[in-house]
Design a protein around this motif. Structure first.
Motif, mmCIF file in Angstrom:
data_model
loop_
_atom_site.group_PDB
_atom_site.id
_atom_site.type_symbol
_atom_site.label_atom_id
_atom_site.label_comp_id
_atom_site.label_asym_id
_atom_site.label_seq_id
_atom_site.Cartn_x
_atom_site.Cartn_y
_atom_site.Cartn_z
ATOM 1 N N HIS A 193 9.290 0.163 -1.198
ATOM 2 C CA HIS A 193 8.700 -0.982 -1.743
ATOM 3 C C HIS A 193 8.248 -1.733 -0.379
ATOM 4 O O HIS A 193 7.015 -2.163 -0.243
ATOM 5 C CB HIS A 193 9.354 -1.668 -2.797
ATOM 6 C CG HIS A 193 8.535 -2.848 -3.250
ATOM 7 N ND1 HIS A 193 8.239 -3.985 -2.639
ATOM 8 C CD2 HIS A 193 7.882 -3.089 -4.614
ATOM 9 C CE1 HIS A 193 7.530 -4.879 -3.266
ATOM 10 N NE2 HIS A 193 7.215 -4.312 -4.410
ATOM 11 N N HIS A 197 -1.970 -2.748 -8.739
ATOM 12 C CA HIS A 197 -1.867 -1.390 -8.042
ATOM 13 C C HIS A 197 -2.017 -0.259 -8.846
ATOM 14 O O HIS A 197 -1.144 0.231 -9.522
ATOM 15 C CB HIS A 197 -0.183 -1.083 -7.515
ATOM 16 C CG HIS A 197 0.221 -2.606 -6.950
ATOM 17 N ND1 HIS A 197 -0.780 -3.436 -5.971
ATOM 18 C CD2 HIS A 197 1.266 -3.313 -6.750
ATOM 19 C CE1 HIS A 197 0.134 -4.521 -5.583
ATOM 20 N NE2 HIS A 197 1.200 -4.338 -6.151
ATOM 21 N N HIS A 241 3.074 -6.003 -1.531
ATOM 22 C CA HIS A 241 3.979 -7.208 -1.765
ATOM 23 C C HIS A 241 5.144 -6.950 -0.699
ATOM 24 O O HIS A 241 5.976 -7.842 -0.674
ATOM 25 C CB HIS A 241 4.263 -7.685 -3.117
ATOM 26 C CG HIS A 241 3.077 -7.883 -3.810
ATOM 27 N ND1 HIS A 241 2.347 -7.144 -4.699
ATOM 28 C CD2 HIS A 241 2.020 -8.863 -3.646
ATOM 29 C CE1 HIS A 241 1.397 -7.404 -5.379
ATOM 30 N NE2 HIS A 241 1.386 -8.505 -4.757
ATOM 31 N N GLU A 256 11.578 -4.304 -5.794
ATOM 32 C CA GLU A 256 11.123 -5.402 -5.284
ATOM 33 C C GLU A 256 11.976 -6.607 -5.785
ATOM 34 O O GLU A 256 12.198 -6.836 -7.067
ATOM 35 C CB GLU A 256 9.549 -5.648 -6.044
ATOM 36 C CG GLU A 256 9.073 -7.183 -5.478
ATOM 37 C CD GLU A 256 7.700 -7.386 -6.281
ATOM 38 O OE1 GLU A 256 6.623 -7.365 -5.380
ATOM 39 O OE2 GLU A 256 7.517 -7.764 -7.306
ATOM 40 N N HIS A 296 -0.285 -7.229 -12.729
ATOM 41 C CA HIS A 296 -0.807 -5.949 -12.973
ATOM 42 C C HIS A 296 -1.042 -5.545 -14.415
ATOM 43 O O HIS A 296 -1.824 -4.489 -14.677
ATOM 44 C CB HIS A 296 0.705 -5.088 -12.836
ATOM 45 C CG HIS A 296 1.217 -5.282 -11.342
ATOM 46 N ND1 HIS A 296 0.386 -4.899 -10.397
ATOM 47 C CD2 HIS A 296 2.336 -5.638 -10.713
ATOM 48 C CE1 HIS A 296 0.993 -5.084 -9.198
ATOM 49 N NE2 HIS A 296 2.033 -5.671 -9.546
ATOM 50 N N ASP A 320 4.245 -0.967 -1.044
ATOM 51 C CA ASP A 320 3.525 -1.890 -1.836
ATOM 52 C C ASP A 320 2.969 -3.022 -1.106
ATOM 53 O O ASP A 320 3.882 -3.243 -0.036
ATOM 54 C CB ASP A 320 4.506 -2.606 -3.020
ATOM 55 C CG ASP A 320 3.893 -3.258 -4.063
ATOM 56 O OD1 ASP A 320 4.146 -2.813 -5.228
ATOM 57 O OD2 ASP A 320 3.508 -4.328 -3.740
HETATM 58 ZN ZN LIG Z 1 3.237 -5.239 -5.591
#
Ligand SMILES: [Zn+2]
Length: 497
Positions: free
Chosen positions: A105, A163, A141, A11, A445, A139
């Motif tokens: 991702h 996650h 995001h 990311e 997270h 993901d």
């Molecule tokens: Zn994420």
């Protein structure tokens, strides 16, 4: 059935100046070919889910690459090409594949590509032709581009924030691929892009408003013809044109239904936008409040603006400074990433009194730079690592030094690691139940692994490349209008893909 599998996950935070290289991937994991099954089978990763479903279906697989890195700056193009070519190599040799499973991702950026995931999916599509299905787990995001949606047949995002369903998402994605291959389903995927940036601090799935938004999406999945709904609030620190959050719906052969559901979920998310505003404390207020908490458990003081899981360097001394000023009398564990200071600490013996400077002075949004400290060198550990509960794989902290300043245990690490799991402290023999204050550099997270061990969680206000105050940033490329930068952003700017 023979399935090509690959994973490339990173990311990017475009405000982070530290480049991401293959070495960065190695700190989490980087496996090629046979190493993938050896190391990731039976883990709680997407690859673990892919392999399980391939096994369940009696299929075989062609392993290519599995690479996962901590969030950070753009990936160096040369290293990206090595990862990409590892995926394409078997296809160039004209090895037959029946399907492709990719774990990406979705918010990665390289020196040259603003949409490398779109580039990977497009390249695989060109190599295999139009008829072989490509299923992708992402993901949430992710910056789900038009290219990703055009060239993939199936895109499924995690449904948990934090996650913790990476394995289940891998399994779900692989199941949909096999059902497509058997002719049981004909997936139709439609998405809506909406101009929203949401701070991950406010995205916890156990509380309003995210709980309601995810629940709303899940309701649609009770209908057998709705194969998947994905709610993707984009990683917000991406200064790129056409950035957006995305809702994806996959239905079995029903295009209008997929569009309709994506539109409804997008409207539901949009209506809740003002509720995605987290409460924050000044550093002094947070330390004072934590010290006066009566319960037995520690209080988590969180620096979301310096989250290593969101591309920040993890070197802010904002919390440390407040602790030194008023919190030295209570036991606290805090972490700072500073490889130079660690190297200096390794010149001394454990037990020595040391004068060091922590925090890295660099061109960034960090308001606190280096800070002089004096304390006892409590512990040195070479190549420290810990078991990451989210995925079941080891996470490397690099050489690590602990400096004890009165009752503060300052953990200084060399690698920006996923600072989300109490195992990072436990692996250094720091028992978190003995602390009054635990410092955490994360936005979201950490909640999955710390919540049961702390009595309260307080977010600290501060400046850094993962700050949830988007008005602090010098945006140059981002599309406008976009919420919350432009308050009167109309729902009419939603785009159906
Ligand atoms: Zn994420």
């Amino acid at each position: 059935m023979r399935i090509l599998i690959a994973q490339v996950k990173q990311e990017t935070n475009t405000f982070c100046e530290v480049p991401t290289t293959l070495r960065t991937f190695s700190s989490s994991y980087l496996y090629f070919k046979e190493e993938i099954e050896e190391n990731l089978k039976a883990t709680r990763t997407e690859i673990g889910g892919f392999l399980q479903e391939i096994h369940n279906q009696g299929g075989s697989f062609i392993p290519t690459v599995a690479a996962s890195a901590i969030s950070g700056g753009s990936v160096v193009e040369e290293d990206y090409q090595i990862l990409k070519q590892s995926i394409l190599e078997p296809l160039k040799q004209e090895i037959n594949v029946d399907g492709v499973l990719l774990s990406l991702h979705g918010a990665m950026v390289t020196d040259l590509h603003e949409d490398p995931e779109g580039d990977i999916i497009e390249s695989v599509r060109f190599a295999i032709g139009a008829d072989i299905p490509i299923a992708v787990s992402i993901d949430p995001h992710a910056y789900v581009s038009k290219k990703m949606l055009r060239y993939a047949d199936i895109i499924v995002a995690y449904k948990t924030f934090p996650h913790i369903d990476q394995y289940e998402t891998g399994l779900h994605t692989a199941k949909l691929l096999f059902e497509t291959l058997s002719g049981k389903i004909k997936p139709v995927m439609r998405a809506v892009h909406l101009p929203m940036l949401i701070s991950p601090e406010a995205q916890v799935d156990s509380a309003y408003p995210m709980k309601d938004v995810l629940g709303y999406g899940r309701e649609f999945e009770k209908n057998d013809s709705v194969l998947s709904t994905s709610i993707c609030p984009v990683q917000p620190w991406l200064d790129l044109p056409n950035i957006h959050s995305t809702i994806i719906t996959i239905c079995d052969e029903n295009d209008p239904q997929a569009i309709d559901i994506s539109k409804k979920i997008a409207a539901f998310l949009w209506e809740k936008r003002d509720a995605f505003m987290p409460e924050r404390y000044s550093p002094e207020e947070a330390v004072r409040t934590a010290i006066h908490c009566k319960g037995d458990k520690p209080v988590a003081l969180v620096e979301p603006f310096d989250s290593t899981l969101a591309g920040a360097p993890g070197n802010s001394v904002t919390l440390l400074k407040a602790l030194l000023e008023q919190g030295t009398s209570v036991v606290s564990y805090i972490t700072i990433i500073d490889p130079i200071t660690v190297e200096q600490a390794f010149q001394f013996e454990e037990g020595s009194e040391v004068d060091l400077s922590v925090g890295v002075d660099q061109e960034s949004l960090l308001e606190d730079t280096s800070l002089s400290i004096r304390g006892t060198l409590y512990k040195l550990k070479e190549d420290a690592s810990f078991y990451l509960q989210a995925t079941g794989v080891m996470e490397g902290m690099g050489n690590t030094a602990i400096i004890k300043i009165d009752h503060i245990y300052l953990v200084i690490c060399s690698n920006a690691f996923a600072h989300q799991d109490p195992n990072s402290y436990r692996s250094l023999d720091l028992d978190i139940s003995k602390a009054k204050i635990i410092g955490i550099k994360s936005t979201l997270h950490f909640r999955a692994f710390y919540s049961e061990h702390v009595q309260d969680i307080l977010f600290i206000e501060g400046k850094g490349v993962s700050s949830g105050n988007f008005f602090d940033f010098n945006w140059k490329k981002i599309n406008r209008p976009i919420w919350p930068l432009d308050e009167e952003n109309a729902i009419s700017t939603f785009e159906i893909i």
